[in-house]
Design a protein around this motif. Structure first.
Motif, PDB file in Angstrom:
ATOM      1  N   ALA A 149       0.818  -1.210   0.000  1.00 45.11           N
ATOM      2  CA  ALA A 149       0.000   0.000   0.000  1.00 45.11           C
ATOM      3  C   ALA A 149       0.856   1.265   0.000  1.00 45.11           C
ATOM      4  O   ALA A 149       0.520   2.260  -0.649  1.00 45.11           O
ATOM      5  CB  ALA A 149      -0.943  -0.006   1.218  1.00 45.11           C
ATOM      6  N   ALA A 150       1.964   1.252   0.728  1.00 46.10           N
ATOM      7  CA  ALA A 150       2.840   2.425   0.773  1.00 46.10           C
ATOM      8  C   ALA A 150       3.452   2.699  -0.597  1.00 46.10           C
ATOM      9  O   ALA A 150       3.545   3.857  -1.035  1.00 46.10           O
ATOM     10  CB  ALA A 150       3.936   2.222   1.813  1.00 46.10           C
ATOM     11  N   GLU A 151       3.867   1.650  -1.278  1.00 49.86           N
ATOM     12  CA  GLU A 151       4.417   1.810  -2.627  1.00 49.86           C
ATOM     13  C   GLU A 151       3.351   2.330  -3.595  1.00 49.86           C
ATOM     14  O   GLU A 151       3.619   3.197  -4.436  1.00 49.86           O
ATOM     15  CB  GLU A 151       4.975   0.474  -3.130  1.00 49.86           C
ATOM     16  N   ARG A 152       2.157   1.798  -3.461  1.00 54.29           N
ATOM     17  CA  ARG A 152       1.060   2.224  -4.339  1.00 54.29           C
ATOM     18  C   ARG A 152       0.729   3.700  -4.093  1.00 54.29           C
ATOM     19  O   ARG A 152       0.499   4.470  -5.028  1.00 54.29           O
ATOM     20  CB  ARG A 152      -0.160   1.344  -4.071  1.00 54.29           C
ATOM     21  N   GLN A 153       0.703   4.099  -2.833  1.00 59.13           N
ATOM     22  CA  GLN A 153       0.420   5.498  -2.503  1.00 59.13           C
ATOM     23  C   GLN A 153       1.504   6.418  -3.055  1.00 59.13           C
ATOM     24  O   GLN A 153       1.204   7.481  -3.608  1.00 59.13           O
ATOM     25  CB  GLN A 153       0.312   5.669  -0.990  1.00 59.13           C
ATOM     26  N   GLN A 154       2.760   6.007  -2.889  1.00 62.05           N
ATOM     27  CA  GLN A 154       3.854   6.849  -3.394  1.00 62.05           C
ATOM     28  C   GLN A 154       3.799   6.968  -4.903  1.00 62.05           C
ATOM     29  O   GLN A 154       4.093   8.031  -5.466  1.00 62.05           O
ATOM     30  CB  GLN A 154       5.209   6.267  -2.964  1.00 62.05           C
ATOM     31  N   ARG A 155       3.383   5.901  -5.578  1.00 60.58           N
ATOM     32  CA  ARG A 155       3.258   5.956  -7.038  1.00 60.58           C
ATOM     33  C   ARG A 155       2.184   6.974  -7.429  1.00 60.58           C
ATOM     34  O   ARG A 155       2.366   7.743  -8.378  1.00 60.58           O
ATOM     35  CB  ARG A 155       2.917   4.562  -7.580  1.00 60.58           C
ATOM     36  N   ILE A 156       1.059   6.995  -6.698  1.00 61.08           N
ATOM     37  CA  ILE A 156      -0.004   7.970  -6.988  1.00 61.08           C
ATOM     38  C   ILE A 156       0.510   9.391  -6.787  1.00 61.08           C
ATOM     39  O   ILE A 156       0.323  10.267  -7.649  1.00 61.08           O
ATOM     40  CB  ILE A 156      -1.228   7.709  -6.087  1.00 61.08           C
ATOM     41  N   VAL A 157       1.186   9.631  -5.666  1.00 59.34           N
ATOM     42  CA  VAL A 157       1.702  10.975  -5.378  1.00 59.34           C
ATOM     43  C   VAL A 157       2.718  11.396  -6.430  1.00 59.34           C
ATOM     44  O   VAL A 157       2.685  12.536  -6.922  1.00 59.34           O
ATOM     45  CB  VAL A 157       2.333  11.011  -3.965  1.00 59.34           C
ATOM     46  N   ASP A 158       3.621  10.504  -6.795  1.00 57.26           N
ATOM     47  CA  ASP A 158       4.641  10.837  -7.802  1.00 57.26           C
ATOM     48  C   ASP A 158       4.005  11.165  -9.143  1.00 57.26           C
ATOM     49  O   ASP A 158       4.443  12.100  -9.845  1.00 57.26           O
ATOM     50  CB  ASP A 158       5.630   9.677  -7.962  1.00 57.26           C
ATOM     51  N   GLN A 159       2.971  10.420  -9.514  1.00 58.82           N
ATOM     52  CA  GLN A 159       2.306  10.681 -10.790  1.00 58.82           C
ATOM     53  C   GLN A 159       1.593  12.034 -10.779  1.00 58.82           C
ATOM     54  O   GLN A 159       1.610  12.770 -11.764  1.00 58.82           O
ATOM     55  CB  GLN A 159       1.320   9.554 -11.095  1.00 58.82           C
ATOM     56  N   ILE A 160       0.967  12.364  -9.647  1.00 64.28           N
ATOM     57  CA  ILE A 160       0.288  13.663  -9.533  1.00 64.28           C
ATOM     58  C   ILE A 160       1.310  14.788  -9.596  1.00 64.28           C
ATOM     59  O   ILE A 160       1.094  15.802 -10.280  1.00 64.28           O
ATOM     60  CB  ILE A 160      -0.527  13.726  -8.228  1.00 64.28           C
ATOM     61  N   ARG A 161       2.444  14.626  -8.905  1.00 64.61           N
ATOM     62  CA  ARG A 161       3.470  15.657  -8.928  1.00 64.61           C
ATOM     63  C   ARG A 161       4.038  15.837 -10.339  1.00 64.61           C
ATOM     64  O   ARG A 161       4.377  16.959 -10.748  1.00 64.61           O
ATOM     65  CB  ARG A 161       4.595  15.314  -7.951  1.00 64.61           C
ATOM     66  N   ALA A 162       4.138  14.750 -11.082  1.00 68.64           N
ATOM     67  CA  ALA A 162       4.610  14.844 -12.464  1.00 68.64           C
ATOM     68  C   ALA A 162       3.620  15.632 -13.324  1.00 68.64           C
ATOM     69  O   ALA A 162       4.017  16.445 -14.177  1.00 68.64           O
ATOM     70  CB  ALA A 162       4.825  13.444 -13.039  1.00 68.64           C
ATOM     71  N   LEU A 163       2.306  15.415 -13.113  1.00 72.99           N
ATOM     72  CA  LEU A 163       1.291  16.173 -13.849  1.00 72.99           C
ATOM     73  C   LEU A 163       1.327  17.658 -13.457  1.00 72.99           C
ATOM     74  O   LEU A 163       1.131  18.538 -14.308  1.00 72.99           O
ATOM     75  CB  LEU A 163      -0.092  15.586 -13.577  1.00 72.99           C
ATOM     76  N   GLU A 164       1.582  17.926 -12.176  1.00 74.75           N
ATOM     77  CA  GLU A 164       1.728  19.320 -11.729  1.00 74.75           C
ATOM     78  C   GLU A 164       2.839  20.013 -12.514  1.00 74.75           C
ATOM     79  O   GLU A 164       2.668  21.137 -13.007  1.00 74.75           O
ATOM     80  CB  GLU A 164       2.074  19.362 -10.235  1.00 74.75           C
ATOM     81  N   LYS A 165       3.969  19.355 -12.594  1.00 78.77           N
ATOM     82  CA  LYS A 165       5.132  19.949 -13.261  1.00 78.77           C
ATOM     83  C   LYS A 165       4.884  20.106 -14.756  1.00 78.77           C
ATOM     84  O   LYS A 165       5.215  21.132 -15.359  1.00 78.77           O
ATOM     85  CB  LYS A 165       6.351  19.063 -13.018  1.00 78.77           C
ATOM     86  N   GLU A 166       4.239  19.103 -15.344  1.00 79.07           N
ATOM     87  CA  GLU A 166       3.995  19.124 -16.785  1.00 79.07           C
ATOM     88  C   GLU A 166       3.043  20.246 -17.191  1.00 79.07           C
ATOM     89  O   GLU A 166       3.233  20.907 -18.213  1.00 79.07           O
ATOM     90  CB  GLU A 166       3.419  17.774 -17.222  1.00 79.07           C
TER      91      GLU A 166
END
Length: 679
Positions: free
Chosen positions: A215-232
């Protein structure tokens, strides 16, 4: 040789709010099972997705530790008869331990010999002990359960697979009609059934089938993907922790994406847009660098990025339908009149045993007027509070709140302002629902706090009056939350309204719609909420002492508890509390109320204590009150050293008891010091 253990239970999709608590409970109960069965290990890791609960135990011992227990039995004089033979007492003692009298040895204990036996129990192989591990799965608790098939057993969702691996070996277990093995299920659409090779390969085996089990890995993947969309896209995304946890437990293989909606919908109140996105669609809200809402949203797909464009279009279509509803209700509600909506509330039931919402509002209005006087509102504020109390539930009959019930109060404020109501009135309408949870936000304005108090007080008294009282964990009308809100508001605003006087005054009101009953129960219910607020940081004896005081002012009770906790760390605490406790205990022997008569004093210690009691003035500062009372300790000790209270002379005895009672009466305004522990 130690091995790793893996247990995975595969189910149908569980509700998101169940997944994390169930995962944590599984880890805790398995830990207790292993410790109880003497199987040592180094660590436990938990895993979860909507369709599985799993746990991995690192370095599980291959054998139980040997159990060595020593038991003391009867004394030798009881264990042996006069012929030196073991008595029935001795035989019963060893029989109960599964041993014979041959195991008895006698040892001296404080000058007398006693029978002792030592029991040795060899450890069993871990694989055999683990045959009972399905009891851990069976005993998991869930807020809701269901039957399926022909089972009478209830569980959160139907069970499909059970994987139990001890090292590379698959253990042979049964749970319901599921036989264990090493087969697990991959992603519902992207994966297939797969075999778990070993506990060490668990995550990798499932990742190959598009499942992120950690679950921790899955959550971090969601956060990382959102942060990537923020930057993009040069945007800011609000990652609400509760929403993130919910989304985390809705997906097994997350892929975040950004969608959009027509800018025209930004004309709808922001709260409507945010509610539609967060509460109804589980979307993350998107803003620009200045914090302004943008016509975009972030969602998380349960799958990979293949055909993501179609997924985006589908999500946009669903959201637009919600926004169309919001736009329609926003437009139509503005055509309504507050007075018409208020008039219709007499046809809306508050509760079938209590009456209508209009009747509830009328009682609240009377309580609000009482509170306005007690908390010292100005004439203008009193008038504003009266207006707010007269209309504050009107938005429940609007289309917007009917569709989005999370917006009750919020839309009331907005529609009130559009109708020309005073800003303070509108704010009170929104704030009267606060706090929404045990630790939720409190009203910011005095008017909002007063209206919230009045509303919650009538709710509490009304439901208690018709025997709708919470029991156990059952509280369908959220009365504990209402009571906690009352206590927190009183504390936050520093309103010194004695709870006993407040409730007694309310029970003197004459309402046309309802007569209050169960006054004592309501007061005790409120005091229980005070104790709950104190509980995390305040020892039980201090809580009891404060709650047993006679000045039931919530702000002072909380402050006094904090002051006592701090004082308990000082050297003077023990002697001061014991002195006061002695006064309390003796004062209980006074059988009648009488005035202290200095003419009966027989020594200067009586006179000095009497003068100190007369001069004792307790104010609003809890720490100062405590210091004043503790300062009496030398005088109290001197009084008891030189004075016998329970003498034969009845007049002298009663006078001394009256003196102690006078001190107790003042001290009890702070706390009941006889309840404090000093050992």
């Amino acid at each position: 040789m130690a091995k790793h253990l893996l247990i995975e239970l595969g189910l149908e999709e569980m509700p998101a709010y169940v997944v994390t608590p169930a995962m944590e409970e599984l880890g805790a109960k398995l830990k207790a099972f292993l410790e109880e069965n003497r199987l040592t290990f180094t660590s436990i890791e938990t895993f979860s997705t909507p369709r599985r609960l799993a746990v991995r135990v690192r370095d599980l011992a291959d054998m139980q530790t040997e159990l060595i227990e020593e038991f003391r039995g009867p004394a030798k004089r009881i264990a042996l008869d006069d012929k030196g033979q073991f008595t029935k007492a001795a035989q019963g003692f060893v029989r109960g331990k599964g041993l014979t009298t041959d195991a008895i040895e006698f040892r001296p204990v404080k000058g007398e010999e006693y029978a002792y036996v030592t029991k040795h129990e060899a450890g069993q192989p871990a694989a055999e002990v683990l045959q009972g591990v399905t009891a851990v799965l069976k005993n998991l608790s869930f807020p809701v359960s269901m039957h399926w098939g022909s089972h009478t057993f209830e569980y959160i969702r139907p069970v499909h697979t059970l994987t139990v691996l001890l090292g590379d070996e698959a253990l042979d277990l049964d749970f319901l009609d599921i036989h264990s093995g090493r087969v697990s299920r991959g992603h519902r659409f992207l994966g297939t059934q797969t075999e778990i090779e070993s506990p060490d390969t668990y995550e990798d085996n499932l990742r190959d089938q598009f499942v992120i089990a950690d679950a921790a890995e899955r959550q971090q993947r969601i956060v990382d993907q959102i942060r990537a969309l923020e930057k993009e896209h040069d945007i800011q995304v609000e990652i609400d922790p509760d929403l993130l946890n919910e989304v985390l437990n809705l997906v097994e293989y997350p892929t975040a994406f950004m969608g959009s909606f027509a800018p025209k919908y930004l004309d709808i109140p922001e709260e409507v847009l945010v509610t539609s996105m967060k509460n109804h669609q589980r979307y993350f809200v998107v803003r620009d660098s200045q914090g302004r809402l943008l016509p975009n949203f972030i969602s998380v797909r349960n799958g990979d990025s293949q055909s993501i464009e179609n997924v985006i279009k589908g999500n946009e279509k669903v959201l637009v339908a919600r926004l169309e509803d919001g736009e329609f209700f926003w437009r139509e509600d503005q055509k309504l009149k507050i007075s018409d909506l208020v008039a219709k509330l007499k046809h809306v039931t508050f509760h079938e045993k209590i009456g209508s919402l209009a009747e509830h509002m009328e009682r609240t209005k009377q309580i609000a007027a009482y509170l306005a006087d007690k908390i010292g509102l100005t004439a203008q504020e009193t008038q504003q509070l009266e207006r707010a109390a007269s209309i504050y539930k009107f938005d429940l009959l609007t289309g917007m709140v009917g569709e989005f019930d999370e917006l009750q109060g919020i839309m009331g404020e907005k529609y009130a302002l559009l109708a020309g109501e005073d800003q303070a009135v509108a704010q009170a309408i929104r704030e009267h629902y606060l706090p929404l949870g045990a630790d939720g936000e409190l009203p910011a304005s005095k008017l909002g706090a007063a209206l919230a108090l009045a509303d919650k007080l009538d709710t509490l008294c009304s439901f208690f009056s018709v025997d709708l009282i919470p029991s156990g964990s059952n509280d369908p009308y959220a009365l504990r939350r209402a009571a906690q809100g009352i206590v927190r508001i009183l504390a936050d605003f520093g309103w010194n309204l004695p709870l006993d006087r407040l409730i007694a005054d309310l029970y003197q009101f004459n309402f046309a719609s309802l007569t209050y009953h169960k006054e004592a129960e309501v007061l005790n219910f409120l005091l229980a909420r005070v104790e709950k607020i104190l509980a995390p940081a305040v020892p039980k004896d201090i809580r009891a002492a404060v709650l047993s005081g006679t000045r039931l002012l919530v702000p002072q009770m909380l402050a006094t508890a904090a002051a006592l906790v701090q004082a308990a760390q000082t050297k003077a605490y023990k002697s001061a509390v014991e002195s006061l406790a002695r006064v309390f205990n003796l004062a209980q022997k006074a059988h009648s109320l009488s005035q202290v008569d200095p003419s009966f004093f027989e020594n200067q210690e009586e006179a000095q204590l009497f003068t100190a009691v007369v001069e004792l003035q307790l104010g609003a500062d809890a720490a100062e009150n405590l210091a004043e009372l503790f300062a009496l300790s030398p005088l109290i000790d001197a009084f008891f050293d030189q004075t016998m209270v329970m003498v034969d002379d009845q007049a002298v005895k009663n006078n001394r008891l009256a003196l102690l009672t006078a001190l107790t009466d003042k001290a009890k305004q702070v706390a009941d010091f006889s309840r404090l522990l000093t050992k």
